[in-house]
Design an enzyme around this catalytic site. Structure first.
Site: not given
Length: 194
Positions: A17, A22, A68, A70, A116
């Site tokens: 990621y 994000h 993560f 969220n 989130n």
């Protein structure tokens, strides 16, 4: 004295990621670490990588959650509780679908807008939405059904270049924020477009 005591860069952990949209919040904190020569260290009790630095004569803490996205509020809540940092003294840096690449804006309060990381941060701060946000524009894919795949993919080279210019300007504004206050930093950053 700076109003901001904690600067948080949101993202997802791991190489998979690292270069995705994000992670724009994490990109800015990493840039600040290089610019102001501080090292982020893993701290299990804060569920993230943290650092303390003195910038412009002001002490500030930095956090990149290693949960993560969220669950990132867990890290923010743990550090804020431990150091008795109020929501109004926190700046959360995150990717923003509603701003184009090359734009970054500071605001205080508001909802989570479907993000989130913000949603969990609000929940972990006892539903207090009054923290500051630095929103890094990443653009929108045009269809809400494409959002999840879009934020978890890499920006095009043209978009990444525009995002990088906004990150550079935002990094300069963080120094202004700590030395001269959030209003001055907001006025400068909110007028910028790459």
């Amino acid at each position: 004295m700076s109003e901001i005591k904690l600067i948080v860069g949101l993202g997802n952990p791991g190489d998979k990621y690292a270069d995705t949209r994000h992670n724009a919040g994490e990109w800015l904190v990493e840039r600040l670490a290089r610019r102001f020569n501080f090292n982020l260290k893993d701290e299990a009790k804060f569920f993230g990588k943290t650092a303390r630095a003195v910038i412009g004569g002001e002490e500030v803490r930095f956090l990149i959650p290693t949960t993560f996205m969220n669950l990132s509020g867990k890290a923010v809540g743990a550090l804020a509780t431990f150091y008795r940092i109020k929501p109004e003294e926190i700046l959360v840096i995150h990717d923003e679908l509603d701003l184009p690449p090359g734009v970054a804006k500071i605001k205080q309060g508001g909802g989570h807008g479907g993000h989130n990381g913000l949603k969990d941060t609000i929940a972990q701060l006892a539903n207090n939405k009054n923290f500051y946000r630095l929103r890094i524009g990443i653009g929108h894919p045009g269809d809400k059904n494409l959002v999840s795949a879009y934020v978890l993919s890499k920006p095009s080279p043209i978009d990444r270049s525009a995002i990088d210019k906004a990150l550079d300007e935002a990094a300069s504004c963080m120094e202004i924020l700590l030395k001269d206050g959030i209003t001055k930093a907001t006025n400068r950053l909110n007028g910028f477009k790459a």
